[in-house]
Design a protein around this motif. Structure first.
Motif, short mmCIF file in Angstrom:
data_model
loop_
_atom_site.label_atom_id
_atom_site.label_comp_id
_atom_site.label_asym_id
_atom_site.label_seq_id
_atom_site.Cartn_x
_atom_site.Cartn_y
_atom_site.Cartn_z
N GLU A 148 43.10 -32.83 -3.14
CA GLU A 148 42.40 -32.46 -1.90
C GLU A 148 40.95 -32.05 -2.14
O GLU A 148 40.07 -32.34 -1.33
CB GLU A 148 43.15 -31.32 -1.21
N THR A 149 40.70 -31.34 -3.25
CA THR A 149 39.35 -30.82 -3.48
C THR A 149 38.88 -31.17 -4.89
O THR A 149 39.69 -31.34 -5.80
CB THR A 149 39.33 -29.28 -3.31
N PRO A 150 37.55 -31.29 -5.06
CA PRO A 150 36.47 -31.24 -4.06
C PRO A 150 36.39 -32.55 -3.28
O PRO A 150 36.20 -33.62 -3.88
CB PRO A 150 35.21 -31.00 -4.89
N ALA A 151 36.56 -32.49 -1.98
CA ALA A 151 36.63 -33.68 -1.14
C ALA A 151 35.40 -34.56 -1.31
O ALA A 151 34.27 -34.07 -1.31
CB ALA A 151 36.80 -33.27 0.32
N GLY A 152 35.64 -35.86 -1.47
CA GLY A 152 34.55 -36.82 -1.59
C GLY A 152 33.97 -36.95 -2.98
O GLY A 152 32.99 -37.68 -3.18
N ALA A 153 34.55 -36.29 -3.97
CA ALA A 153 33.99 -36.29 -5.33
C ALA A 153 34.99 -36.87 -6.34
O ALA A 153 36.20 -36.88 -6.13
CB ALA A 153 33.61 -34.87 -5.74
N VAL A 154 34.41 -37.33 -7.45
CA VAL A 154 35.20 -37.79 -8.59
C VAL A 154 34.86 -36.91 -9.78
O VAL A 154 33.68 -36.75 -10.11
CB VAL A 154 34.90 -39.27 -8.93
N VAL A 155 35.86 -36.31 -10.39
CA VAL A 155 35.66 -35.47 -11.57
C VAL A 155 36.56 -35.99 -12.70
O VAL A 155 37.62 -36.55 -12.44
CB VAL A 155 35.94 -33.99 -11.28
N VAL A 165 33.69 -47.65 -7.79
CA VAL A 165 34.88 -47.87 -6.97
C VAL A 165 35.56 -46.56 -6.61
O VAL A 165 35.93 -46.32 -5.46
CB VAL A 165 35.87 -48.81 -7.71
N LEU A 166 35.73 -45.68 -7.59
CA LEU A 166 36.42 -44.43 -7.33
C LEU A 166 35.64 -43.53 -6.39
O LEU A 166 36.21 -42.83 -5.55
CB LEU A 166 36.70 -43.71 -8.66
N ASN A 167 34.31 -43.54 -6.49
CA ASN A 167 33.50 -42.77 -5.54
C ASN A 167 33.64 -43.33 -4.12
O ASN A 167 33.68 -42.57 -3.15
CB ASN A 167 32.04 -42.77 -5.97
N GLU A 168 33.72 -44.64 -4.01
CA GLU A 168 33.92 -45.25 -2.69
C GLU A 168 35.25 -44.82 -2.09
O GLU A 168 35.33 -44.50 -0.90
CB GLU A 168 33.83 -46.77 -2.81
N PHE A 169 36.30 -44.80 -2.89
CA PHE A 169 37.61 -44.34 -2.41
C PHE A 169 37.55 -42.87 -1.99
O PHE A 169 38.04 -42.49 -0.92
CB PHE A 169 38.67 -44.49 -3.50
N ALA A 192 37.82 -39.02 2.16
CA ALA A 192 37.56 -37.58 2.19
C ALA A 192 38.55 -36.83 1.31
O ALA A 192 39.11 -35.79 1.67
CB ALA A 192 37.61 -37.05 3.62
N ALA A 193 38.76 -37.38 0.11
CA ALA A 193 39.68 -36.79 -0.86
C ALA A 193 38.95 -36.66 -2.19
O ALA A 193 37.81 -37.12 -2.34
CB ALA A 193 40.93 -37.66 -1.01
N THR A 207 40.17 -46.15 2.88
CA THR A 207 40.35 -44.88 3.60
C THR A 207 41.74 -44.29 3.41
O THR A 207 42.02 -43.20 3.94
CB THR A 207 40.12 -45.11 5.11
N ARG A 208 42.61 -44.94 2.65
CA ARG A 208 44.02 -44.54 2.63
C ARG A 208 44.43 -43.71 1.42
O ARG A 208 45.62 -43.42 1.25
CB ARG A 208 44.91 -45.78 2.73
#
Length: 376
Positions: free
Chosen positions: A346-353, A268-272, A277-278, A199-200
């Motif tokens: 910060e965006t898109p929050a919760g996503a990995v691109v 792993v990155l999606n979990e982070f 919420a980043a 969460t950090r």
């Protein structure tokens, strides 16, 4: 390469399961062969009688020898004062191992079970101390094959500085399991001042990895005779707690840390990203992948981002500490090919691109289904 996987001989790991009459010859194994009367696991080895006692004393206790295990009680008793002196919080984890085949290039189910449990503890910043070992054995399993697995477990634990202090053995009927399954649990101590959590992740943080991805997944495919490579790939299974300590020495405030096992780097990155919420932005060209792994993925239609690893960690650290952390990782044998592969935004929050070599962006989502079953 861990010594537990280097026996000084050229060995066909697939053939090792089929022809266990060619064991790793050591003084311990010769003594063990003289003591054991049975050649295969029978239901009697799980009955609690003489056969089970012989298996425990002559196999497990010999391979895992330490004072806590030698008591042969139903539990390991650890003085709490010793634990309190090492830190303020207890880390506890458990995992099960069903990898097929039992032996593969670069490792076996035995050292994989030890390394995997150590690494789960290490990802909290904990110093691993004690492991348990539960064995589910199939009736008919060659005892010498079991000995080789157990020997590798003992060697892996010894080299990592941890003790296997308690365990359990169960035998199931022929056909009810695939040779053997291993369950391990581990206990470690988290030092004061260390707080690592998914969460950090914060905008501006750097994303680091300690080397090429996908080695373990391709090694398992090779061992299953599903893939022939000109340049064989070995599993990256290894303990990572010493590497984590080297990282903490230069960056005590590591934000996130996780080993990229099933589901690989992408998971792993999606979990982070979701837990914090980043957003996470990756640079595809910065992600290390061996050419042999990349070629195998192209042939088979696999994505290395989702392939399992057993010796790779992903770290999220404050940008101000990124270069120092990378240098510390590069100096460690388990991190010589480490790289900074992206950043938190910060965006898109919760996503990995991920940005590719042509400047295009790709969403790296969670995997649906399983690319390779029974990988660990």
């Amino acid at each position: 390469m861990m010594p537990a996987r280097n026996d000084g001989q050229t060995m066909n790991h697939a053939a090792l399961e089929q022809n266990p009459s060619e064991p790793l010859r050591t003084a311990w194994s010769n003594q063990w062969l003289e003591r054991m009367r049975d050649q295969r696991i029978s239901m009697a080895h799980g009955s609690g009688g003489k056969a089970m006692r012989e298996l425990i004393e002559h196999l497990f206790v010999e391979a895992f020898r330490n004072p806590l295990l030698a008591a042969l009680e139903d539990q390991a008793v650890v003085p709490l004062d010793d634990l309190r002196r090492q830190g303020g919080r207890l880390a506890f984890t458990t995992d099960s191992y069903v990898v097929n085949p039992l032996f593969f290039p670069g490792g076996s189910i035995g050292d994989l079970a030890v390394h995997g449990t150590i690494n789960d503890l290490a990802m909290s910043g904990a110093k691993p101390l004690f492991l348990s070992c539960g064995m589910i054995l199939e009736e008919g399993l060659q005892i010498d094959l079991l000995r080789q697995v157990v020997q590798r477990m003992g060697e892996a634990a010894s080299h990592a500085g941890v003790s296997i202090v308690t365990g359990d053995t169960k035998v199931v009927e022929r056909g009810a399991a695939d040779k053997l399954f291993i369950n391990t649990a581990g206990i470690g101590i988290i030092p004061h001042g260390v707080w690592i959590a998914a969460t950090r992740a914060r905008p501006g943080d750097a994303i680091l990895i300690n080397g090429p991805i996908g080695d373990h997944g391709i090694a398992i495919l090779t061992a299953r005779n599903e893939l022939a490579l000109e340049c064989p790939v070995e599993s990256d299974t290894r303990p990572l707690h010493d590497l984590v300590q080297a990282m903490l020495d230069v960056c005590p405030d590591i934000h996130c840390l996780r080993d990229a096992t099933r589901g690989g780097l992408a998971t792993v990155l999606n979990e982070f990203a979701q837990a914090s919420a980043a957003a996470i932005h990756l640079n595809e060209s910065a992600i290390p992948v061996r050419e042999s792994v990349r070629g195998a993925c192209e042939i088979l239609g696999l994505d290395p981002l989702y392939l399992a690893n057993e010796g790779k960690l992903v770290a999220v650290v404050p940008q101000a500490h990124a270069e120092a952390t990378l240098e510390a990782m590069n100096r460690h044998p388990a991190g010589q090919d480490s790289a900074i592969i992206g950043e938190v935004t910060e965006t898109p929050a919760g996503a990995v691109v991920m940005r590719n070599a042509f400047g295009g962006l790709r969403v790296v989502d969670l995997l649906i289904g399983d690319q390779l079953p029974r990988i660990c």
